[in-house]
Design a protein around this motif. Structure first.
Motif, PDB file in Angstrom:
ATOM      1  N   ALA A   1      45.271  28.251  37.394  1.00 61.75           N
ATOM      2  CA  ALA A   1      44.520  27.897  38.584  1.00 61.75           C
ATOM      3  C   ALA A   1      44.109  26.427  38.625  1.00 61.75           C
ATOM      4  O   ALA A   1      43.018  26.075  38.223  1.00 61.75           O
ATOM      5  N   PRO A   2      45.019  25.534  39.080  1.00 65.10           N
ATOM      6  CA  PRO A   2      44.660  24.133  39.210  1.00 65.10           C
ATOM      7  C   PRO A   2      43.504  23.970  40.195  1.00 65.10           C
ATOM      8  O   PRO A   2      43.199  24.872  40.991  1.00 65.10           O
ATOM      9  N   ALA A   3      42.921  22.789  40.174  1.00 67.42           N
ATOM     10  CA  ALA A   3      41.695  22.566  40.941  1.00 67.42           C
ATOM     11  C   ALA A   3      41.910  22.602  42.463  1.00 67.42           C
ATOM     12  O   ALA A   3      41.289  23.394  43.160  1.00 67.42           O
ATOM     13  N   ASP A   4      42.790  21.736  42.981  1.00 67.55           N
ATOM     14  CA  ASP A   4      42.936  21.657  44.437  1.00 67.55           C
ATOM     15  C   ASP A   4      43.899  22.736  44.901  1.00 67.55           C
ATOM     16  O   ASP A   4      45.056  22.745  44.503  1.00 67.55           O
ATOM     17  N   LYS A   5      43.418  23.587  45.765  1.00 67.77           N
ATOM     18  CA  LYS A   5      44.216  24.719  46.213  1.00 67.77           C
ATOM     19  C   LYS A   5      44.694  24.452  47.627  1.00 67.77           C
ATOM     20  O   LYS A   5      43.893  24.482  48.561  1.00 67.77           O
ATOM     21  N   PRO A   6      45.988  24.149  47.794  1.00 67.50           N
ATOM     22  CA  PRO A   6      46.467  23.897  49.149  1.00 67.50           C
ATOM     23  C   PRO A   6      46.385  25.162  49.993  1.00 67.50           C
ATOM     24  O   PRO A   6      46.270  26.270  49.471  1.00 67.50           O
ATOM     25  N   LYS A   7      46.475  24.972  51.278  1.00 68.60           N
ATOM     26  CA  LYS A   7      46.395  26.094  52.221  1.00 68.60           C
ATOM     27  C   LYS A   7      47.557  27.068  52.000  1.00 68.60           C
ATOM     28  O   LYS A   7      48.665  26.640  51.718  1.00 68.60           O
ATOM     29  N   GLY A   8      47.288  28.358  52.120  1.00 72.49           N
ATOM     30  CA  GLY A   8      48.369  29.338  52.053  1.00 72.49           C
ATOM     31  C   GLY A   8      48.610  29.880  50.661  1.00 72.49           C
ATOM     32  O   GLY A   8      49.373  30.809  50.495  1.00 72.49           O
ATOM     33  N   VAL A   9      47.956  29.284  49.652  1.00 72.98           N
ATOM     34  CA  VAL A   9      48.167  29.749  48.281  1.00 72.98           C
ATOM     35  C   VAL A   9      47.580  31.147  48.094  1.00 72.98           C
ATOM     36  O   VAL A   9      46.493  31.442  48.586  1.00 72.98           O
ATOM     37  N   VAL A  10      48.338  31.998  47.388  1.00 73.44           N
ATOM     38  CA  VAL A  10      47.899  33.378  47.180  1.00 73.44           C
ATOM     39  C   VAL A  10      47.055  33.438  45.912  1.00 73.44           C
ATOM     40  O   VAL A  10      47.577  33.436  44.805  1.00 73.44           O
TER      41      VAL A  10
ATOM     42  N   LEU B   1      37.797  45.825  29.073  1.00 71.65           N
ATOM     43  CA  LEU B   1      37.577  45.222  30.384  1.00 71.65           C
ATOM     44  C   LEU B   1      36.566  44.077  30.289  1.00 71.65           C
ATOM     45  O   LEU B   1      36.764  43.003  30.864  1.00 71.65           O
ATOM     46  N   SER B   2      35.504  44.281  29.525  1.00 75.39           N
ATOM     47  CA  SER B   2      34.485  43.228  29.409  1.00 75.39           C
ATOM     48  C   SER B   2      35.062  41.971  28.789  1.00 75.39           C
ATOM     49  O   SER B   2      34.765  40.850  29.205  1.00 75.39           O
ATOM     50  N   GLN B   3      35.909  42.163  27.765  1.00 74.09           N
ATOM     51  CA  GLN B   3      36.497  40.986  27.114  1.00 74.09           C
ATOM     52  C   GLN B   3      37.409  40.228  28.071  1.00 74.09           C
ATOM     53  O   GLN B   3      37.394  39.006  28.115  1.00 74.09           O
ATOM     54  N   VAL B   4      38.211  40.979  28.822  1.00 74.43           N
ATOM     55  CA  VAL B   4      39.113  40.333  29.781  1.00 74.43           C
ATOM     56  C   VAL B   4      38.295  39.584  30.829  1.00 74.43           C
ATOM     57  O   VAL B   4      38.602  38.436  31.182  1.00 74.43           O
ATOM     58  N   SER B   5      37.254  40.233  31.292  1.00 81.78           N
ATOM     59  CA  SER B   5      36.398  39.606  32.298  1.00 81.78           C
ATOM     60  C   SER B   5      35.790  38.319  31.744  1.00 81.78           C
ATOM     61  O   SER B   5      35.797  37.278  32.407  1.00 81.78           O
ATOM     62  N   GLU B   6      35.350  38.380  30.501  1.00 84.63           N
ATOM     63  CA  GLU B   6      34.739  37.203  29.882  1.00 84.63           C
ATOM     64  C   GLU B   6      35.753  36.072  29.681  1.00 84.63           C
ATOM     65  O   GLU B   6      35.495  34.905  29.993  1.00 84.63           O
ATOM     66  N   LYS B   7      36.946  36.428  29.167  1.00 81.91           N
ATOM     67  CA  LYS B   7      37.953  35.401  28.872  1.00 81.91           C
ATOM     68  C   LYS B   7      38.513  34.737  30.127  1.00 81.91           C
ATOM     69  O   LYS B   7      38.985  33.607  30.080  1.00 81.91           O
ATOM     70  N   THR B   8      38.546  35.470  31.237  1.00 78.38           N
ATOM     71  CA  THR B   8      39.145  34.907  32.449  1.00 78.38           C
ATOM     72  C   THR B   8      38.097  34.364  33.416  1.00 78.38           C
ATOM     73  O   THR B   8      38.447  33.700  34.392  1.00 78.38           O
ATOM     74  N   GLY B   9      36.843  34.653  33.145  1.00 85.07           N
ATOM     75  CA  GLY B   9      35.799  34.196  34.056  1.00 85.07           C
ATOM     76  C   GLY B   9      35.738  35.005  35.347  1.00 85.07           C
ATOM     77  O   GLY B   9      35.102  34.594  36.318  1.00 85.07           O
ATOM     78  N   MET B  10      36.451  36.146  35.366  1.00 85.23           N
ATOM     79  CA  MET B  10      36.409  37.009  36.554  1.00 85.23           C
ATOM     80  C   MET B  10      35.267  38.013  36.407  1.00 85.23           C
ATOM     81  O   MET B  10      34.908  38.369  35.291  1.00 85.23           O
ATOM     82  N   ASP B  11      34.738  38.496  37.535  1.00 86.71           N
ATOM     83  CA  ASP B  11      33.738  39.562  37.401  1.00 86.71           C
ATOM     84  C   ASP B  11      34.456  40.852  37.009  1.00 86.71           C
ATOM     85  O   ASP B  11      35.669  40.958  37.122  1.00 86.71           O
ATOM     86  N   ARG B  12      33.690  41.836  36.532  1.00 90.49           N
ATOM     87  CA  ARG B  12      34.294  43.061  36.006  1.00 90.49           C
ATOM     88  C   ARG B  12      35.114  43.810  37.054  1.00 90.49           C
ATOM     89  O   ARG B  12      36.200  44.305  36.765  1.00 90.49           O
TER      90      ARG B  12
END
Lengths: 260, 260
Positions: free
Chosen positions: A7-16, A38-49
């Motif tokens: 996930a690079p910083a600048d996200k151009p329009k249309g990116v999925v 699940l908790s570990q994956v959430s923690e490592k990726t910075g995504m919510d559970r």
């Protein structure tokens, strides 16, 4: 060593965005974390559970991940993604013969590296019993400035491209001997261009010395590099160069002659 | 050989469809199609042009694809996805030493295979100069019933699991010598269980004969297999067995002793 993100910083329009999240989940698994909750994956990726769960279950549904109780792990199907790339690069097939020959003639392990942005990646390798090393794993990435394979490619690149790349490189010295400034790196690159090979002495890791030679394509552009390494306390630099360099250069020239 | 897709038929609730589409685009690239136009990608994946374009540009943005004029191709970053898996499987690291040893002692190429649903996938290999074959590419998939590596794993699986799998297998004979019915396959599996190894004679490809031995984990479950192959007109089956089998079985036993 890798730690790149999808996930690079600048996200151009249309990116999925969800595609990046899914790929990040795959890349979150590693030797240190082959099976995660699940908790570990959430923690490592910075995504919510809830998000991590959705992507994990999608990957389970698609066959790239299996769930065993609370633990998730990747399946061999993930290799198909890398295989798509490897099978699309004729270089890999052709190089294996030369990698094996270099290893047989020198006794040293040897790998084929290509550049991927600010990294060098091993596409193929021939490992040696003597130096049975986990370092030559296909797909592994190393910082372009410190791995001999990468530094060699950096040195042989066209000037404009190299200068643009050097602006993006953030040097993070990996040992006491690592070059720590862009001007010191530039001096090394000049030496490499002059002598035609890269010798990196304990800059990636204390005790490891590596040697790389360039592989050019038919248009004379740098395409890849062959690299080998030894333990610095066992093999003096002069011996590494006298034993391995001519063998590697001969192989690089022969491989080049087969490239379009 | 592979042709699997990232989109199984029944889609449970909550599955992120766009992730499957993105992964399918990566898998659409191959040796036959290393560089594709938008139209080609759209045709190969069955996506409309607008959709294919959106996923391709997302993959470009994420660094997994590069665009050169009208052509798109994968970048080495794709290997990171496979590397996530390889680095999470301790088996791969451990097996390389034994693969190299088998190749050195027999002169034959050898690979480590694991099961992935109805396929067997090569995780690691040691290629031989004599039989310089593109077949032993890491990540390549073969039908579990016809590759010796897969048939050996199938034979050694627990009965209930094997019977469930056999229900899903659709036999598509690959040569004149391929078994064509499940009962003929079952008979082969019985022979393999009895003799402890799988010999597959020209069933994958006319002129190719292959041999596989099982690698069990500490709980006695089948974990993987070592397999080798030769040209059937050069090496009689009896010679393949006498030369390679004891070497492969010794390596499998030693590898097993290191597995948890």
């Amino acid at each position: 060593m890798s730690n790149s993100s999808a996930a690079p910083a600048d996200k151009p329009k249309g990116v999925v965005g969800s595609l990046a999240h899914g790929l990040n989940i795959i890349m979150a698994f590693s030797k240190a974390h082959p099976r995660m909750t699940l908790s570990q994956v959430s923690e490592k990726t910075g995504m919510d559970r809830a998000g991590a769960r959705r992507y994990l279950l999608t990957l389970v549904h698609l066959g790239f991940v299996v769930q065993d109780g609370r633990l998730f792990q990747l399946t061999p199907k993930v290799l198909e993604l890398g295989y798509s790339y490897l099978s699309s690069v004729p270089l890999t097939d052709k190089a294996q013969y030369y990698l094996d020959r270099i290893r047989d003639q020198t006794g040293f392990p040897v790998a084929l590296g290509v550049r991927d942005e600010l990294y060098v990646v091993h596409l193929a390798s021939a490992n040696s019993d003597e130096f049975n090393s986990p370092g030559l794993t296909i797909g592994r990435r190393f910082p372009i400035a410190y791995a001999s394979a990468g530094r060699c490619i950096l040195a042989m690149m066209e000037k404009a491209e190299r200068e643009a790349l050097l602006k993006d490189i953030k040097l993070e010295p990996m040992s006491d001997m690592s070059v720590a400034t862009i001007s010191a790196l530039n001096k090394q690159l000049q030496i490499i261009r002059k002598q035609g090979y890269a010798l990196v002495d304990q800059e990636m890791q204390t005790g490891i010395r590596s040697l790389a030679v360039p592989v050019f394509n038919a248009r004379g552009q740098i395409a890849a590099s062959f690299n080998t390494f030894t333990f610095s306390n066992l093999v003096p630099a002069a011996q590494l160069i006298s034993d391995a360099l001519p063998v590697m250069q001969a192989a690089a020239e022969e491989l080049q002659a087969t490239l379009i």
